[in-house]
Design a protein around this motif. Structure first.
Motif, PDB file in Angstrom:
ATOM      1  N   CYS A   1       0.780  -1.087  -0.038  1.00 27.97           N
ATOM      2  CA  CYS A   1      -0.012   0.103  -0.114  1.00 27.97           C
ATOM      3  C   CYS A   1       0.774   1.467  -0.069  1.00 27.97           C
ATOM      4  CB  CYS A   1      -0.740   0.003   1.247  1.00 27.97           C
ATOM      5  SG  CYS A   1      -2.388  -0.988   1.237  1.00 27.97           S
TER       6      CYS A   1
ATOM      7  N   TRP B   1      -7.458  -2.619   3.533  1.00 25.20           N
ATOM      8  CA  TRP B   1      -7.235  -4.283   3.035  1.00 25.20           C
ATOM      9  C   TRP B   1      -7.384  -5.189   4.186  1.00 25.20           C
ATOM     10  CZ3 TRP B   1      -5.575  -6.235  -1.545  1.00 25.20           C
ATOM     11  CH2 TRP B   1      -4.942  -7.412  -1.522  1.00 25.20           C
TER      12      TRP B   1
ATOM     13  N   ALA C   1      -3.695  -0.722  -3.616  1.00 25.83           N
ATOM     14  CA  ALA C   1      -3.056  -2.018  -3.336  1.00 25.83           C
ATOM     15  C   ALA C   1      -2.423  -2.535  -4.513  1.00 25.83           C
ATOM     16  CB  ALA C   1      -4.590  -2.659  -3.013  1.00 25.83           C
TER      17      ALA C   1
ATOM     18  N   CYS D   1      -5.195   2.946   2.915  1.00 24.11           N
ATOM     19  CA  CYS D   1      -5.111   1.659   1.914  1.00 24.11           C
ATOM     20  C   CYS D   1      -4.932   0.363   2.950  1.00 24.11           C
ATOM     21  CB  CYS D   1      -3.936   1.751   0.983  1.00 24.11           C
ATOM     22  SG  CYS D   1      -3.830   0.190   0.121  1.00 24.11           S
TER      23      CYS D   1
END
Length: 442
Positions: free
Chosen positions: A156, A224, A161, A220
């Motif tokens: 990230c 995730w 991603a 990010c």
């Protein structure tokens, strides 16, 4: 990338409503005002963008439906930063000659947390994933390979991603590999042993160097972790450009909101967020100045107060971890607080894994946080119904209380170097106390 190679741009987080319609509208606002969308996270209501235009942020702030816009740097960076990384190889320092690696299981942190006793019951479950949000993890290390989950690992680094092969691996710093070993190094008779070697380990690379994590990488990373079913994330770092984020500064307020939204989303998805409490050796409840910001340009002293927070450590629900030494006393460098230190864990002269199949000793609250994360992973392994905040409460409930010392004098001059006082959760040095791996599996 829409700009020519070499173009200098500023990255931004744009905060809006946490749904597809609002993020779509925010994307339109970014493009209409000379910006480029890097990634969108409707789960948290955050769009990551960049622009070469100096008037980008004021223009987007005027758009209806936009909550906040904040630059995540104080100096422009080359647009190539947002491109995929290729040929990821470790070129950072090797392990320094800091002594002989203790035989597996004999380093001081293992008996301090009751790890051997815990492993008689379980070493952890493969249904539990611990995410190492850090500088990347060397999944080829012999002590980490068995636990590592490549499918759920990612970079990230630039706010999006990157699932390219090996994108999660370290390039300049072995910090994340060291953290990973404390959590899940194999119990194989060689090297070191982790607190929960039986769990799955995933790497989410946020930075190339320790303590250079940015808002876009954190957003990010936490999204995730939430979307990939992590049980625990370990966060042994502090952000740039601001070491503390103050709500009365427009960029910092936007960063604080964006990262806070991402962490809250992860917590709603039952991810326990564990973080290091910092190495300034200060009472976080009494801080008044910051001389280290902005860390990406020229730092200058500035006044702050306790509403200016370290990210992600001081966000609601985060398990803040202080460091103790071999005597189970607060490490001299460890921050302390009545409310911002949840537990204290081994953080001085901790042996763990290093890139290239090596090992090294390191100190810091960066080393204490993965001890707490590892114990939380053991709890999650043995108690399926404990997730998220319930897992955090179990971690503190089974901790071994550590009393305030009569005289805290690490310098040995007969004068107290800090004052430990009782707090609602235990005391200001150790919070609820020392995580207990043996109690975790009972």
């Amino acid at each position: 990338m829409t700009e020519a190679p070499g173009t200098l741009v500023l990255p931004y987080v744009v905060v809006t409503g946490d749904d597809l319609v609002h993020t779509w509208w925010a994307e339109l606002a970014v493009r209409a005002n000379g910006g480029t969308v890097v990634s969108s996270y409707p789960q948290a209501g955050v769009v990551v963008a960049y622009s070469p235009r100096d008037g980008f942020a004021p223009a987007v702030r005027k758009v209806p439906g936009i909550t906040a816009v904040g630059a995540t740097r104080t100096a422009k960076i080359p647009v190539e930063w947002f491109a995929p990384r290729k040929d990821v190889r470790y070129t950072g320092p090797g392990s320094p000659s800091s002594g002989q690696v203790p035989p597996e299981g004999t380093a001081w942190d293992v008996p301090a947390l009751g790890v051997d006793e815990a492993h008689e019951v379980t070493t952890g479950s493969k249904r539990v994933t611990v995410g190492v949000l850090d500088t990347g993890v060397d999944d080829t290390h012999p002590d980490l390979a068995a636990a590592f989950d490549r499918r759920d690992s990612v970079s990230c680094l630039s706010g999006w991603a990157d699932r390219g092969a090996g994108a999660w691996r370290p390039t300049l710093d072995g910090h994340g590999t060291h953290v990973a070993g404390t959590i899940a190094a194999a119990r194989d008779g060689k090297g070191v042993v982790g607190i929960a070697p039986g769990v799955k380990l995933a790497a989410v690379k946020l930075a190339e160097l320790d303590d250079t994590e940015t808002a876009e990488s954190m957003v990010c990373g936490f999204v995730w972790a939430a979307d990939h079913g992590f049980s625990v994330t370990n966060n042994s770092y502090r952000a740039i450009p601001w070491r503390y984020h103050c709500s009365n500064q427009v960029d910092q307020a936007a960063i604080k909101l964006a990262v806070g939204r991402a962490v809250a989303y992860a917590q709603r998805r039952n991810v326990l967020v564990v973080a290091s409490a910092g190495n300034a050796g200060i009472d976080l409840d009494q801080r008044s100045s910051d001389a280290e910001s902005p860390a990406d340009s020229t730092p200058a002293p500035r006044p702050i107060d306790t509403s200016c927070i370290r990210l992600p450590h001081e966000l609601p629900g985060v398990i803040g971890t202080g460091a103790v030494d071999e005597k189970l006393l607060k490490a001299s460098f460890s921050n302390y607080s009545a409310s911002r230190v949840t537990v204290g864990a081994p953080g001085a002269r901790v042996w763990s894994t290093w890139p290239g199949g090596l090992y090294r000793s390191a100190s810091g609250t960066s080393m204490s946080s993965p001890h707490a994360a590892g114990v939380a992973a053991l709890i999650a392994s043995t108690h399926r119904y404990l997730r998220g905040d319930r897992l955090g409460r179990a971690l503190t409930a089974q901790a071994t209380p550590l009393p305030c010392p009569d005289l805290y004098d690490p310098n040995g001059d007969g004068k107290p170097d800090a004052t430990c006082t009782p707090s609602p959760t235990g005391n200001t040095f150790y919070g609820a106390g020392l995580p207990n791996a043996a109690a975790a599996v009972r």
